[in-house]
Design a protein around this motif. Sequence first.
Motif, PDB file in Angstrom:
ATOM      1  N   UNK A  35       0.667  -1.127   0.159  1.00 16.31           N
ATOM      2  CA  UNK A  35      -0.064  -0.054   0.192  1.00 16.31           C
ATOM      3  C   UNK A  35       0.751   1.173  -0.020  1.00 16.31           C
ATOM      4  N   UNK A  36       1.892   1.247   0.724  1.00 20.98           N
ATOM      5  CA  UNK A  36       2.877   2.383   0.915  1.00 20.98           C
ATOM      6  C   UNK A  36       3.522   2.631  -0.625  1.00 20.98           C
ATOM      7  N   UNK A  37       3.789   1.525  -1.254  1.00 26.03           N
ATOM      8  CA  UNK A  37       4.398   1.616  -2.644  1.00 26.03           C
ATOM      9  C   UNK A  37       3.373   2.361  -3.599  1.00 26.03           C
ATOM     10  N   UNK A  38       2.288   2.315  -3.269  1.00 24.73           N
ATOM     11  CA  UNK A  38       1.368   2.584  -4.474  1.00 24.73           C
ATOM     12  C   UNK A  38       1.274   4.129  -4.389  1.00 24.73           C
ATOM     13  N   UNK A  39       1.180   4.661  -5.539  1.00 28.19           N
ATOM     14  CA  UNK A  39       1.112   5.966  -5.836  1.00 28.19           C
ATOM     15  C   UNK A  39      -0.661   6.553  -6.523  1.00 28.19           C
ATOM     16  N   UNK A  46      -8.918  11.946 -22.920  1.00 24.13           N
ATOM     17  CA  UNK A  46      -9.905  12.424 -23.870  1.00 24.13           C
ATOM     18  C   UNK A  46     -10.882  13.205 -22.996  1.00 24.13           C
ATOM     19  N   UNK A  47     -10.565  13.869 -22.132  1.00 23.63           N
ATOM     20  CA  UNK A  47     -11.522  14.666 -21.134  1.00 23.63           C
ATOM     21  C   UNK A  47     -12.042  14.034 -19.830  1.00 23.63           C
ATOM     22  N   UNK A  48     -11.772  12.651 -19.960  1.00 20.41           N
ATOM     23  CA  UNK A  48     -12.725  11.502 -18.836  1.00 20.41           C
ATOM     24  C   UNK A  48     -11.401  11.388 -17.842  1.00 20.41           C
ATOM     25  N   UNK A  49     -11.640  11.758 -16.560  1.00 20.71           N
ATOM     26  CA  UNK A  49     -10.762  11.857 -15.515  1.00 20.71           C
ATOM     27  C   UNK A  49     -10.969  10.494 -14.780  1.00 20.71           C
ATOM     28  N   UNK A  50     -10.141   9.846 -14.006  1.00 21.24           N
ATOM     29  CA  UNK A  50     -10.430   8.855 -13.078  1.00 21.24           C
ATOM     30  C   UNK A  50      -8.909   8.611 -12.208  1.00 21.24           C
ATOM     31  N   UNK A  51      -9.207   8.338 -11.083  1.00 19.05           N
ATOM     32  CA  UNK A  51      -8.134   8.291  -9.856  1.00 19.05           C
ATOM     33  C   UNK A  51      -7.790   6.815  -9.794  1.00 19.05           C
ATOM     34  N   UNK A  52      -6.470   6.602  -9.829  1.00 23.58           N
ATOM     35  CA  UNK A  52      -6.242   5.319  -9.774  1.00 23.58           C
ATOM     36  C   UNK A  52      -5.092   5.274  -8.698  1.00 23.58           C
ATOM     37  N   UNK A  53      -4.756   4.042  -8.402  1.00 19.15           N
ATOM     38  CA  UNK A  53      -3.511   3.739  -7.482  1.00 19.15           C
ATOM     39  C   UNK A  53      -2.767   2.778  -8.119  1.00 19.15           C
ATOM     40  N   UNK A  54      -1.330   3.037  -8.238  1.00 16.98           N
ATOM     41  CA  UNK A  54      -0.527   2.328  -9.214  1.00 16.98           C
ATOM     42  C   UNK A  54       0.969   2.067  -8.475  1.00 16.98           C
TER      43      UNK A  54
END
Length: 340
Positions: A35-39, A46-54
Motif C-alpha cells: 500500500x505504501x509503495x502505491x501512488x 480524452x477529457x474523462x478523468x479517473x483516480x487510480x492507485x499504481x
Amino acid sequence: MRDTPAGPARFLRIPYFVAAFIPLLIVFLSVTGFVWAQKGVTLVVDGEARYIKTQADTVADLLVQSDVDLGEADVVAPSLDTRVADGMTVVVRHAVPVTLRFPDEAIKLNVIGATVADALVAAGLDPSIGLSVTPALDSLLVPDMEIEATDVFVRIVEEEVEVPYGVVTENDPTLSQGSRAIKRHGEPGVTVQVYRVLVTAGIEGAKTLTAERVSTEPIDEVVLVGTKRSGQRVAARARAASAEPPTEGKQLTVTATGYSSGDPGVGSRTATGARATYGVIAVDPSVIPLGTRVYVPGYGNAVAADTGGAIRGDKIDLCFDTRAEALAWGRRTVTITILP
C-alpha cells in the motif's frame, strides 16, 4: 506422579505465541508495504478523468497497466519516460483521423480535438469566418469522419528561394604573404519550394510546404591566400634569430612553444588587440607582464602582447606567420632575457 513445572505455565506458551505472531507480522508488513509503495494518480483520457492507485515506475508503464492504447499522433503529458509520482496528473489526447474534403482535393488529418471546428484549425482554416461546412462546426469528431467545405479550394504555389554560396580558401605561394585574390567568384543557387495554400472566399490562408527541390546548385567562391614571404623579411628574420643575446637584463628559463594565427581556434588579434604576427609572444602576465620586451634565443626580440589558457607559470608561446614554422619550432626549453 507428574512433574511439577519449574515456573508458571504462561511462560511455556510464549515461544508458541512468538512463532505464530512472526508469520502474521510478515504478512502485515507485506500488505502495508504494498500500500505504501502505491501512488495516487489522476489519469485524464480524452477529457474523462479517473483516480487510480499504481506501482508503475513511468508514465508508459502506467498507460500499459491502465489499458490505454497510443497511436503515433496521440499526445501524452508529461512524456512517456517521466517517473510516476504521487499526486501526478497524466493527460492523454487521442488523435482522431478525419478527411477534410474540398471541391478539388481531400486532406487526411489526425486531429487533437473534439469538434469539426478543431479539425478546420488543424488544417489551417479559421472556423470563425463563416465557412460552409458539413457537418456543423460544433459536431463531435468520430474516427474516419468526412468533413466537406464547399467554399474552400486549394492553390498550389511555387516560390524560388536563393541559396547562398560558400567561400573556400587556397594557399598560393606565388602571392605575397597576407594578400588575397579571388580565383573564382561565387554564385548563389536556387531552391524551388512548393506550397499548398487554402483559399477561402478569395483570401489566402495558411501555407503548407509540400515539396522542395534544388533548381540550381550554388557555386563556392574560391579565394587565394598568399604565402610567399619577401626576401627582406626572411633575411631580417634570420638575422634576428642568429643575433647575439643582450648583455643586460634579467634571465628566465622557460618552456617555449609555437603558434600561428592560422591555427584552429586562433584569431588574427591578440589578447591586447595587437595583430598576431612574428615577434609577439603569449605569456602568463603574473610572471611576465604584458608589454615586456624579451629576447628569445633562436627567435629574436619579441614583445609580450598575448595570453593563452594553457600559458601558465614559466611558459611562453611564440607567434609565427605560418603553422609550418610553429610546428618546426616545436617545444623547447630556452633561457630568455627580459630587456630593460
